[in-house]
Design an enzyme around this catalytic site. Structure first.
Site, PDB file in Angstrom:
ATOM      1  N   ASP A 328       0.753  -1.134  -0.055  1.00 43.18           N
ATOM      2  CA  ASP A 328       0.172  -0.016  -0.095  1.00 43.18           C
ATOM      3  C   ASP A 328       0.844   1.402   0.001  1.00 43.18           C
ATOM      4  O   ASP A 328       2.199   1.155   0.321  1.00 43.18           O
ATOM      5  CB  ASP A 328      -0.813   0.135   0.953  1.00 43.18           C
ATOM      6  CG  ASP A 328      -2.435   0.739   0.706  1.00 43.18           C
ATOM      7  OD1 ASP A 328      -2.242   1.457   0.003  1.00 43.18           O
ATOM      8  OD2 ASP A 328      -3.402   0.496   1.684  1.00 43.18           O
ATOM      9  N   GLU A 524     -10.413   7.170   4.120  1.00 45.61           N
ATOM     10  CA  GLU A 524      -9.381   6.664   4.821  1.00 45.61           C
ATOM     11  C   GLU A 524      -9.398   7.411   6.434  1.00 45.61           C
ATOM     12  O   GLU A 524     -10.458   7.690   6.912  1.00 45.61           O
ATOM     13  CB  GLU A 524      -7.988   7.037   4.247  1.00 45.61           C
ATOM     14  CG  GLU A 524      -7.810   5.993   2.985  1.00 45.61           C
ATOM     15  CD  GLU A 524      -6.540   5.759   2.493  1.00 45.61           C
ATOM     16  OE1 GLU A 524      -5.591   5.798   3.152  1.00 45.61           O
ATOM     17  OE2 GLU A 524      -6.340   6.077   1.167  1.00 45.61           O
TER      18      GLU A 524
HETATM   19  C1  BGC Z   1      -5.113   2.950   0.098  1.00 44.18           C
HETATM   20  C2  BGC Z   1      -5.261   1.976  -0.846  1.00 44.18           C
HETATM   21  C3  BGC Z   1      -5.421   2.546  -2.176  1.00 44.18           C
HETATM   22  C4  BGC Z   1      -3.985   3.206  -2.381  1.00 44.18           C
HETATM   23  C5  BGC Z   1      -3.660   3.826  -3.686  1.00 44.18           C
HETATM   24  C6  BGC Z   1      -3.820   3.959  -0.058  1.00 44.18           C
HETATM   25  O1  BGC Z   1      -3.843   4.680   0.862  1.00 44.18           O
HETATM   26  O2  BGC Z   1      -4.932   2.471   1.589  1.00 44.18           O
HETATM   27  O3  BGC Z   1      -6.698   1.396  -0.617  1.00 44.18           O
HETATM   28  O4  BGC Z   1      -5.509   1.530  -3.041  1.00 44.18           O
HETATM   29  O5  BGC Z   1      -3.822   4.186  -1.318  1.00 44.18           O
HETATM   30  O6  BGC Z   1      -4.586   4.978  -3.952  1.00 44.18           O
HETATM   31  C1  BGC Z   2      -3.452   9.581  -2.605  1.00 39.45           C
HETATM   32  C2  BGC Z   2      -4.351   8.249  -2.429  1.00 39.45           C
HETATM   33  C3  BGC Z   2      -3.659   7.545  -1.210  1.00 39.45           C
HETATM   34  C4  BGC Z   2      -3.663   8.298  -0.012  1.00 39.45           C
HETATM   35  C5  BGC Z   2      -2.778   7.428   0.997  1.00 39.45           C
HETATM   36  C6  BGC Z   2      -3.284  10.272  -1.458  1.00 39.45           C
HETATM   37  O1  BGC Z   2      -2.713  11.402  -1.692  1.00 39.45           O
HETATM   38  O2  BGC Z   2      -4.224  10.327  -3.470  1.00 39.45           O
HETATM   39  O3  BGC Z   2      -4.500   7.508  -3.676  1.00 39.45           O
HETATM   40  O4  BGC Z   2      -4.663   6.310  -0.865  1.00 39.45           O
HETATM   41  O5  BGC Z   2      -2.739   9.540  -0.321  1.00 39.45           O
HETATM   42  O6  BGC Z   2      -2.976   7.987   2.052  1.00 39.45           O
END
Ligand code: BGC
Ligand code: BGC
Length: 812
Positions: A328, A524
C-alpha cells in the site's frame, strides 16, 4: 560489515541457518517475529490460485525472460510509482514495473480528465516501458473502488457498504463486469479492488469500503467481484480486453484494528484473525484474484508489510496464492527499521511490488544495492518478478500481439447505469415507516429538502474524482442525477408535484417532506471518529422539527458510510431510510420511494442492514438498536416505537486530531488558553454564537492545548491547517501562527485578505514542519501570537485535505 561468524553466533540459530549458507548471511539476519504475530499456516483455510495462471508454457517463457533480465531490470519490476511523480521519460533510467494513479492524481494534473486522456496517458507510459529496460510493459493500476470512480464520465456505483445491504452476489458480479468494462475502456488493466475488510469497530473511517460484518458474505462477494472484474481465467489464454486484474485488499485485518483506528493494530488471537478477517481471501484466490494488497495495519504490533508468516507462509503457502503482493501507499516505510526508500525487510517478508508513489527512485537505488550486498536473496527477487510477469502475461500485455484495451463508448454506458440504478434501489434499508408514509402516493405534494437533497458529493462519498471526494458537484456527472432530482422527476411522472428546496423553504404547504442528510464525504483516516454519533451540522434537526411543528410528516433519507446513532432524528421522522453512499444514480431511490400512477413503486425495499445499527454512540456496538439483517419492506410493514435518544458518551469529548476549534469553541480534548494580553468574547458570524472575537491589548498569544497528537501522516499527505476567521484589525508587526514548535509569520498573507469579512486562510502542515515543528508530537496544535491592536474573530480551526496545491506563506 559484521563478520558472518559473529552474526550467526548472535542469532544463536546456527542449526536453522546452516542449510542456507549459500545465501549471504545478511539475508537471514532479520529478527524473528514475536510469537503473537506469527501465524501457524496449518490453522488457516487452504486455497489455490487456478492452474490457468501458471500454465507451463507461460512459466517457461518467464524463466527464459528472467535469464535475460539484468538485476536493475528486475528491481524495476518490483517498484510502482505514481503518475504525479513519474514521467514516461523516467522509465528509461528507472524501468519500473508499474504505475498507479492515486486518489488525488489525475492525468496531466487534471482530476477531471476524460476517458480519452486517461487512455492517452496510459499509452505513453506503456510505450515508454516497451522501449526501456527489458522492454516489459508497465501495469497500470487505479482505485476503481465503486465503479471507475476517478472519472466524471463513469458509472459510479454505491460504495461497498451499500452493496453489502443488497445481499446479492450475482448483482455484485454484474457490477464487477460493468466496472471492468469501464476501466478497460480507458486503457487500464488493473484496479485496487475489492476491499475484503470485515469492519468491527465502525469508528473506522474506511468502514464503508467493507461489504459487511458477516465474513461469509464478504467471502461470497469477494468471489463474485473478482469473477466480475477478471472474467473467467482460461489456461493458455489471456484475460480478454473487457476485463481487468482485481486486488484483494487490504491483507489482513484492516477492519479489525483497535478502536477502529485506520492503519492501526489488530490486537487479536490467531483464531479470530482466521475466522473473522481472513475468510474473503481463500474465496478471492480460488476465484483467481491476480493481486493482493498488503494492509498498512499491524497484527499484534507487527506491520503486515513486514510479516513473513502472513505474506509468505500463509498467503503464498497455505492459500496457494500464485499472483503477486503489492504494497500500500508507502506502506513498506512503516515497517520497523524501514524508511520509504529502504526496506529490504518487506521484500524479504514477501512483498513483491512496493507502492512507492513518490519514493520510487530512492527505493530503486537502495534495493538494488541491498541485493548486491546480499540483504535480499536473489531467489526472492526472481520469485517476485516471476509473479509480476505471470500477471502481465495473464493480462495479455506481453508478446508481439498484446491485448488492446480501450473501447471508449463503454464509459458510462446505459447498460451500466441501469445496473447502478438497480443496485441503489436494492441497497436501501427501511428502518422505520410508521403509518405507511412510504411509498409517496401518486399525486402527492412533496417537499424535497435537506443538505443532501441535491448534493452529488454527499451521495457519492470519498474516492470519487478526488481522494476525499469533498469537491464534486452535480455538474461533474453528466450521466448522474442527485437523489432530490430523481425524486422530483419520478413524482412529476406520477402526477404529483414536488419541489426541490435544500434549505426547506416553501410557499405551498406540502403533504409530506423528504429530508436528505447525513455525513460529509471522507476517505481513510480522515473519516475516523471518536464515537458513532451523527452530528447534524447543517441545521437538519431544526428543519425536521420545523416541518413537524407545521404538521408535515417527514421521511428521512440518511446518507452515511456507516450506521450512526441518530436517535432524536429517528424519533422525529415518520419514516427513515438508510441509503448509504449510493453514488451517482440517484433515480434508484425514487424507484423504491415513489408510487407510480398505479399506486405501486417500481420496487419494494430489498436491503437489510450489513452491520448492526447502534442504539447509542458507543462503539463497538454491543446491544444494537436494529441487528444486522434488519430491514422493513412494504410487504412486511411494522411500526417502530420511540428509540433511545441518549448518546451515552460525552459528545464534547468527541473531537478528532484534526478539529481544534469549532464554531467558536475548542472541542475537548482541546483547551483554549489566553494570556493576560488577550481577551475573548462570543460573537455571531454566520449563526448564533458561532465564533469568538479575540483582542490583543498588549503583545501576547492565544493557544489551543491538548494531549500530544501525531500529525505526520496528515503532513505527508498534503493536509492544510484551515482557519475560518475575520480579521477585524491588523496592526503592523508579525502575526505568528504556530503548530507545535513551528511558527510562521502570516502578516503579509493577512494583509491580502479582505478585512472585516470572513476569510479562509490555508497553510500546508508541512510548512510548519519546515519551520521546525516536530509533528510527531504536537501538544499545542495552534498558537496565535500578535502585537497590541490585533483583533480577530475565529470561527473554526482544523486540519483538512483539499488536494489543491497551496504554497507556504511568504517569509518576512
Ligand atoms: C489506500 C489503498 C489504495 C492506495 C492507492 C492507499 O492509501 O489504502 O486502498 O489502493 O492508497 O491509492
Ligand atoms: C492519494 C491516495 C492515497 C492516499 C494515501 C493520497 O494522497 O491520492 O491515493 O490512498 O494519499 O494515504
Amino acid at each position: 560489515m559484521i563478520p558472518r561468524r559473529l552474526l550467526l553466533a548472535a542469532t544463536g540459530l546456527m542449526a536453522l541457518i546452516q542449510p542456507a549458507l549459500a545465501q549471504p548471511a545478511l539475508a537471514s539476519a532479520a529478527p524473528p517475529l514475536p510469537a503473537r504475530a506469527t501465524a501457524h499456516p496449518a490453522q488457516w483455510p487452504a486455497a489455490h490460485s487456478p492452474a490457468a495462471i501458471t500454465a507451463p508454457a507461460t512459466e517457461a517463457r518467464i524463466t527464459a525472460l528472467l535469464k535475460r533480465m539484468t538485476l536493475a531490470q528486475k528491481i524495476g519490476q518490483m517498484i510502482q510509482g505514481d503518475i504525479s511523480s513519474v514521467t514516461p521519460a523516467d522509465l528509461q533510467r528507472y524501468p519500473l514495473g508499474s504505475i498507479l494513479a492515486g486518489g488525488n492524481s489525475g492525468p496531466y494534473g487534471n482530476e477531471r480528465a476524460s476517458g480519452a486522456e486517461w487512455a492517452r496517458l496510459v499509452g505513453e507510459y506503456r510505450a515508454a516501458s516497451a522501449k526501456a529496460g527489458a522492454g516489459i510493459p508497465i501495469l497500470f493500476g487505479v482505485d476503481a473502488v465503486h465503479g471507475h470512480s476517478n472519472l466524471p464520465g463513469a458509472t459510479i456505483f454505491p460504495h461497498n457498504i451499500g452493496l453489502g445491504a443488497m445481499h446479492d452476489p450475482a448483482l455484485v458480479q454484474r457490477i464487477g463486469a460493468a466496472t471492468a468494462d469501464e476501466i478497460a475502456a480507458t486503457g487500464i488493466e488493473w484496479t485496487f479492488a475489492p476491499t475484503l475488510a470485515v469492519p468491527q469497530d465502525l469508528r473506522w473511517g474506511r468502514s464503508y469500503e467493507g461489504y459487511a460484518a458477516d465474513p461469509a458474505l464478504v467471502a461470497a462477494y469477494g468471489r463474485a467481484m473478482v469473477t466480475g472484474l477478471q472474467g473467467p481465467l482460461r489456461a493458455g489464454r489471456p484475460v480478454d480486453s473487457t476485463h481487468v486484474a482485481a486486488t484483494a485488499k487490504h491483507y489482513l485485518a484492516d477492519g479489525g484494528t483497535f478502536e477502529g483506528k485506520d492503519q492501526g493494530d489488530a490486537r487479536i488471537g490467531e483464531a479470530e484473525l482466521v475466522a473473522r478477517h481472513a475468510q474473503g481471501y481463500p474465496a478471492a484466490i480460488d476465484a483467481g484474484a491476480l493481486t493482493v494488497m498488503a494492509s498498512f495495519s499491524s497484527w499484534n504490533g507487527v506491520k503486515n508489510h513486514g510479516n513473513r508468516s502472513l505474506l509468505t507462509d500463509v498467503l503464498k503457502g497455505r492459500m496457494g496464492f500464485g499472483g503477486f503482493v503489492v504494497g500500500d501507499w508507502n506502506g513498506h516505510g512503516q515497517v520497523e527499521g524501514c524508511t520509504v526508500t529502504s526496506c529490504a525487510a518487506s521484500f524479504n517478508a514477501g512483498l513483491d511490488m512496493a507502492m512507492a508513489p513518490d519514493s520510487w527512485k530512492g527505493l530503486f537505488d537502495t534495493t538494488l544495492a541491498q541485493v548486491q550486498q546480499g540483504a535480499i536473496p536473489m531467489a526472492r527477487i526472481d520469485d517476485a518478478v516471476r509473479r509480476i510477469l505471470r500477471v502481465k502475461f495473464k493480462l495479455g500485455l506481453m508478446g508481439a500481439a498484446p491485448v488492446l484495451r480501450g473501447a471508449p463508448d463503454q464509459l458510462g454506458a446505459p447498460a451500466h447505469l441501469a445496473v447502478a440504478r438497480e443496485a441503489v434501489a436494492k441497497s436501501l434499508v427501511l428502518l422505520k415507516n410508521n403509518g405507511g408514509l412510504l411509498p409517496l402516493k401518486p399525486g402527492a405534494k412533496v417537499l424535497v429538502a435537506g443538505p443532501g437533497a441535491d448534493s452529488m458529493a454527499m451521495q457519492a462519498g470519498g474516492w470519487t474524482i478526488t481522494w476525499q471526494g469533498t469537491d464534486t458537484a452535480a455538474a461533474d456527472f453528466p450521466r448522474g442525477e442527485t437523489i432530490g432530482r430523481g425524486l422530483v422527476d419520478a413524482l412529476a411522472k406520477a402526477g404529483g408535484k414536488a419541489t426541490l428546496s435544500p434549505d426547506g423553504q416553501f410557499t405551498d404547504k406540502p403533504d409530506v417532506a423528504v429530508v436528505v442528510y447525513g455525513e460529509a464525504p471522507y476517505a481513510e483516516f480522515q473519516g475516523d471518529v471518536a464515537n458513532l454519533a451523527f452530528r447534524p451540522r447543517h441545521g437538519e434537526d431544526a428543519l425536521i422539527a420545523r416541518l413537524k411543528a407545521q404538521g408535515i410528516p417527514v421521511v428521512s433519507v440518511f446518507l452515511s458510510g456507516r450506521p450512526l446513532f441518530a436517535g432524536p432524528l429517528l424519533n422525529a421522522s415518520d419514516a427513515f431510510v438508510a441509503a448509504w453512499l449510493p453514488g451517482t444514480q440517484g433515480a434508484g431511490v425514487a424507484d423504491v420511494l415513489v408510487a407510480g400512477a398505479n399506486g405501486k413503486p417500481a420496487r419494494d425495499f430489498a436491503g437489510t442492514l450489513p452491520f448492526p445499527w447502534p442504539a447509542d454512540a458507543r462503539s463497538p456496538v454491543t446491544a444494537p438498536l436494529f441487528p444486522a439483517g434488519y430491514g422493513l419492506t412494504y410487504a412486511h410493514a411494522q411500526s417502530v416505537g420511540p428509540v433511545n435518544e441518549d448518546p451515552r458518551v460525552d459528545l464534547s469529548a468527541a473531537a478528532s486530531d484534526n478539529l481544534w476549534f469549532n464554531r467558536g469553541v475548542a472541542p475537548s480534548p482541546w483547551h483554549l488558553g489566553l494570556d493576560n494580553a488577550v481577551t475573548a468574547r462570543s460573537v455571531d458570524l454566520a449563526a448564533q454564537e458561532d465564533a469568538r472575537q479575540f483582542t490583543w491589548a498588549a503583545p501576547g498569544a492565544l493557544a489551543i492545548d491538548g494531549p500530544p497528537v501525531d500529525l505526520t501522516r496528515q503532513a505527508d499527505e498534503g493536509f492544510e491547517v484551515r482557519l475560518d476567521w475575520r480579521i477585524d484589525a491588523l496592526p503592523a508587526g508579525p502575526i505568528k501562527v504556530s503548530v507545535g514548535t513551528g511558527s510562521l509569520d502570516v502578516a503579509s498573507l493577512l494583509r491580502l485578505a479582505p478585512q472585516g469579512a470572513v476569510t479562509q486562510t490555508r497553510i500546508p502542515l508541512r510548512c510548519f514542519a519546515d519551520a521546525g515543528a516536530n509533528l510527531k508530537e504536537v501538544g499545542t496544535p495552534l498558537r496565535i501570537t500578535a502585537p497590541q491592536g490585533f483583533v480577530v474573530t475565529l470561527s473554526n480551526a482544523r486540519v483538512e485535505a483539499t488536494g489543491s496545491v497551496v504554497p507556504c506563506p511568504p517569509k518576512g
